[in-house]
Write a protein that holds these residues in place. Structure first.
Motif, PDB file in Angstrom:
ATOM      1  N   GLY A   4       6.235  -0.416  -3.846  1.00  7.11           N
ATOM      2  CA  GLY A   4       7.469   0.244  -4.234  1.00  7.11           C
ATOM      3  C   GLY A   4       8.671  -0.086  -3.366  1.00  7.11           C
ATOM      4  N   PHE A   5       8.537  -1.068  -2.486  1.00  9.26           N
ATOM      5  CA  PHE A   5       9.654  -1.488  -1.646  1.00  9.26           C
ATOM      6  C   PHE A   5       9.649  -3.011  -1.531  1.00  9.26           C
ATOM      7  N   ASN A  19      16.309  -4.148   5.941  1.00 10.97           N
ATOM      8  CA  ASN A  19      15.787  -3.195   4.954  1.00 10.97           C
ATOM      9  C   ASN A  19      14.962  -2.077   5.584  1.00 10.97           C
ATOM     10  N   LYS A  20      14.799  -2.112   6.892  1.00  9.66           N
ATOM     11  CA  LYS A  20      13.914  -1.153   7.571  1.00  9.66           C
ATOM     12  C   LYS A  20      14.278   0.293   7.249  1.00  9.66           C
ATOM     13  N   ASP A  36      13.010   5.415   4.713  1.00  4.83           N
ATOM     14  CA  ASP A  36      13.461   6.552   3.903  1.00  4.83           C
ATOM     15  C   ASP A  36      12.616   6.678   2.634  1.00  4.83           C
ATOM     16  N   TYR A  37      12.393   5.555   1.957  1.00  6.87           N
ATOM     17  CA  TYR A  37      11.576   5.559   0.739  1.00  6.87           C
ATOM     18  C   TYR A  37      10.164   6.078   1.036  1.00  6.87           C
ATOM     19  N   LEU A  38       9.540   5.548   2.092  1.00  2.00           N
ATOM     20  CA  LEU A  38       8.168   5.949   2.418  1.00  2.00           C
ATOM     21  C   LEU A  38       8.090   7.418   2.793  1.00  2.00           C
ATOM     22  N   ARG A  39       9.069   7.911   3.506  1.00  2.00           N
ATOM     23  CA  ARG A  39       9.066   9.339   3.858  1.00  2.00           C
ATOM     24  C   ARG A  39       9.162  10.214   2.613  1.00  2.00           C
ATOM     25  N   LYS A  40       9.988   9.826   1.673  1.00  2.00           N
ATOM     26  CA  LYS A  40      10.091  10.595   0.426  1.00  2.00           C
ATOM     27  C   LYS A  40       8.792  10.528  -0.370  1.00  2.00           C
ATOM     28  N   ARG A  41       8.137   9.403  -0.323  1.00  2.00           N
ATOM     29  CA  ARG A  41       6.893   9.206  -1.080  1.00  2.00           C
ATOM     30  C   ARG A  41       5.697   9.867  -0.398  1.00  2.00           C
ATOM     31  N   GLU A  42       5.571   9.684   0.909  1.00  2.00           N
ATOM     32  CA  GLU A  42       4.357  10.084   1.618  1.00  2.00           C
ATOM     33  C   GLU A  42       4.419  11.469   2.265  1.00  2.00           C
ATOM     34  N   LEU A  43       5.600  11.945   2.567  1.00  2.00           N
ATOM     35  CA  LEU A  43       5.717  13.204   3.320  1.00  2.00           C
ATOM     36  C   LEU A  43       6.157  14.381   2.450  1.00  2.00           C
ATOM     37  N   VAL A  44       5.866  14.304   1.163  1.00  2.00           N
ATOM     38  CA  VAL A  44       6.274  15.346   0.220  1.00  2.00           C
ATOM     39  C   VAL A  44       5.778  16.728   0.669  1.00  2.00           C
ATOM     40  N   THR A  45       4.520  16.808   1.080  1.00  2.67           N
ATOM     41  CA  THR A  45       3.951  18.091   1.511  1.00  2.67           C
ATOM     42  C   THR A  45       3.553  18.075   2.991  1.00  2.67           C
ATOM     43  N   VAL A  76       1.310  16.410   4.601  1.00  2.00           N
ATOM     44  CA  VAL A  76      -0.103  16.284   4.910  1.00  2.00           C
ATOM     45  C   VAL A  76      -0.360  15.039   5.762  1.00  2.00           C
ATOM     46  N   TYR A  77       0.588  14.106   5.754  1.00  2.00           N
ATOM     47  CA  TYR A  77       0.464  12.894   6.561  1.00  2.00           C
ATOM     48  C   TYR A  77       1.304  13.007   7.826  1.00  2.00           C
ATOM     49  N   LEU A  78       0.855  12.314   8.856  1.00  2.00           N
ATOM     50  CA  LEU A  78       1.613  12.142  10.091  1.00  2.00           C
ATOM     51  C   LEU A  78       2.064  10.692  10.140  1.00  2.00           C
ATOM     52  N   GLU A  79       3.346  10.487  10.355  1.00  2.00           N
ATOM     53  CA  GLU A  79       3.884   9.127  10.437  1.00  2.00           C
ATOM     54  C   GLU A  79       3.534   8.560  11.813  1.00  2.00           C
ATOM     55  N   ARG A  80       2.915   7.387  11.820  1.00  2.00           N
ATOM     56  CA  ARG A  80       2.481   6.761  13.071  1.00  2.00           C
ATOM     57  C   ARG A  80       2.725   5.261  13.022  1.00  2.00           C
ATOM     58  N   TYR A  81       2.940   4.679  14.200  1.00  2.00           N
ATOM     59  CA  TYR A  81       2.943   3.227  14.347  1.00  2.00           C
ATOM     60  C   TYR A  81       1.600   2.857  14.949  1.00  2.00           C
ATOM     61  N   LEU A  82       0.831   2.080  14.204  1.00  2.00           N
ATOM     62  CA  LEU A  82      -0.524   1.723  14.613  1.00  2.00           C
ATOM     63  C   LEU A  82      -0.609   0.246  14.957  1.00  2.00           C
ATOM     64  N   PRO A  83      -1.456  -0.098  15.925  1.00  4.42           N
ATOM     65  CA  PRO A  83      -1.723  -1.521  16.140  1.00  4.42           C
ATOM     66  C   PRO A  83      -2.564  -2.040  14.979  1.00  4.42           C
ATOM     67  N   VAL A  84      -2.116  -3.139  14.383  1.00  3.58           N
ATOM     68  CA  VAL A  84      -2.809  -3.737  13.240  1.00  3.58           C
ATOM     69  C   VAL A  84      -3.062  -5.201  13.552  1.00  3.58           C
ATOM     70  N   LEU A  85      -4.302  -5.607  13.390  1.00  5.09           N
ATOM     71  CA  LEU A  85      -4.687  -7.003  13.577  1.00  5.09           C
ATOM     72  C   LEU A  85      -4.524  -7.716  12.241  1.00  5.09           C
ATOM     73  N   LEU A  86      -3.630  -8.702  12.195  1.00  2.00           N
ATOM     74  CA  LEU A  86      -3.366  -9.438  10.959  1.00  2.00           C
ATOM     75  C   LEU A  86      -4.413 -10.523  10.738  1.00  2.00           C
ATOM     76  N   ALA A  87      -4.478 -11.023   9.513  1.00  2.00           N
ATOM     77  CA  ALA A  87      -5.455 -12.049   9.144  1.00  2.00           C
ATOM     78  C   ALA A  87      -5.323 -13.301  10.002  1.00  2.00           C
ATOM     79  N   ASP A  88      -4.099 -13.607  10.468  1.00  2.00           N
ATOM     80  CA  ASP A  88      -3.902 -14.812  11.282  1.00  2.00           C
ATOM     81  C   ASP A  88      -4.190 -14.593  12.764  1.00  2.00           C
ATOM     82  N   GLY A  89      -4.674 -13.394  13.131  1.00  2.00           N
ATOM     83  CA  GLY A  89      -5.047 -13.119  14.513  1.00  2.00           C
ATOM     84  C   GLY A  89      -3.968 -12.434  15.342  1.00  2.00           C
TER      85      GLY A  89
END
Length: 179
Positions: free
Chosen positions: A17-18, A72-73, A78-87, A89-102
């Protein structure tokens, strides 16, 4: 150059959606994908909640990482907060993510608040399938959410026996309803 990434593990994978520059598979550690949130809006109602994915504590989760242009950040957040934080139930977090390229990046994601009233915890396949089969919310039928997610996971080579079991049971319930 700073990069902005978003990590999706449920419907964001097949319906972000973005606008994004690119996407790749990635793995977040310390959390696992779980059908553990009672949905009061998108896939159910307060009177008849559906079930949606959350990142729950423990393990790791393979999903989709989306790179977003820095200009676009703010719009995407803003879009994700409207979509995900409606009630909330989610906590917004920055997580370490290992990408496919390492590479490892920090990615915006949403983890379940286990103290929230909508947290369903661990359900058995039969109970989860009954809920999913009979629930509909603003974003459509709950069964389509689960089936779309399972199909995308399979196409990515990700197997989730419990979630696939829920999808199979939902298919059987749909067939029984038609018969």
């Amino acid at each position: 150059m700073d990069e902005f990434w978003v990590f999706g593990y449920g419907s964001l994978m097949w319906n972000p959606g973005f606008e994004f520059l690119g996407k790749t598979s990635g793995r977040a550690f310390g959390y696992r994908r779980a059908l553990c949130i009672r949905s009061f809006v998108h896939r159910g109602t307060p009177e008849h909640p559906g079930l949606v994915m959350g990142l729950d504590r423990g393990g790791s989760c393979k999903g989709m990482a989306f790179q977003v242009a820095n200009h676009n950040k703010d719009e995407v957040v803003d879009y994700l907060r409207k979509r995900e934080l409606v009630t909330n139930v989610y906590l917004e977090r920055y997580l370490p993510v290992l990408l496919a390229d390492g590479r490892q990046v920090r990615a915006l994601s949403y983890v379940v608040d286990c103290s929230h009233q909508q947290y369903a915890g661990a359900l058995d396949i039969e109970d989860a399938a009954r809920i999913v089969h009979s629930s509909v919310g603003q974003s459509g039928p709950n069964d389509q959410y689960v089936l779309n997610t399972v199909e995308l996971l399979k196409s990515m080579g990700i197997r989730d026996a419990w979630l696939e079991g829920v999808a199979q049971r939902v298919d059987k319930l749909k067939a029984q309803a038609v018969a």
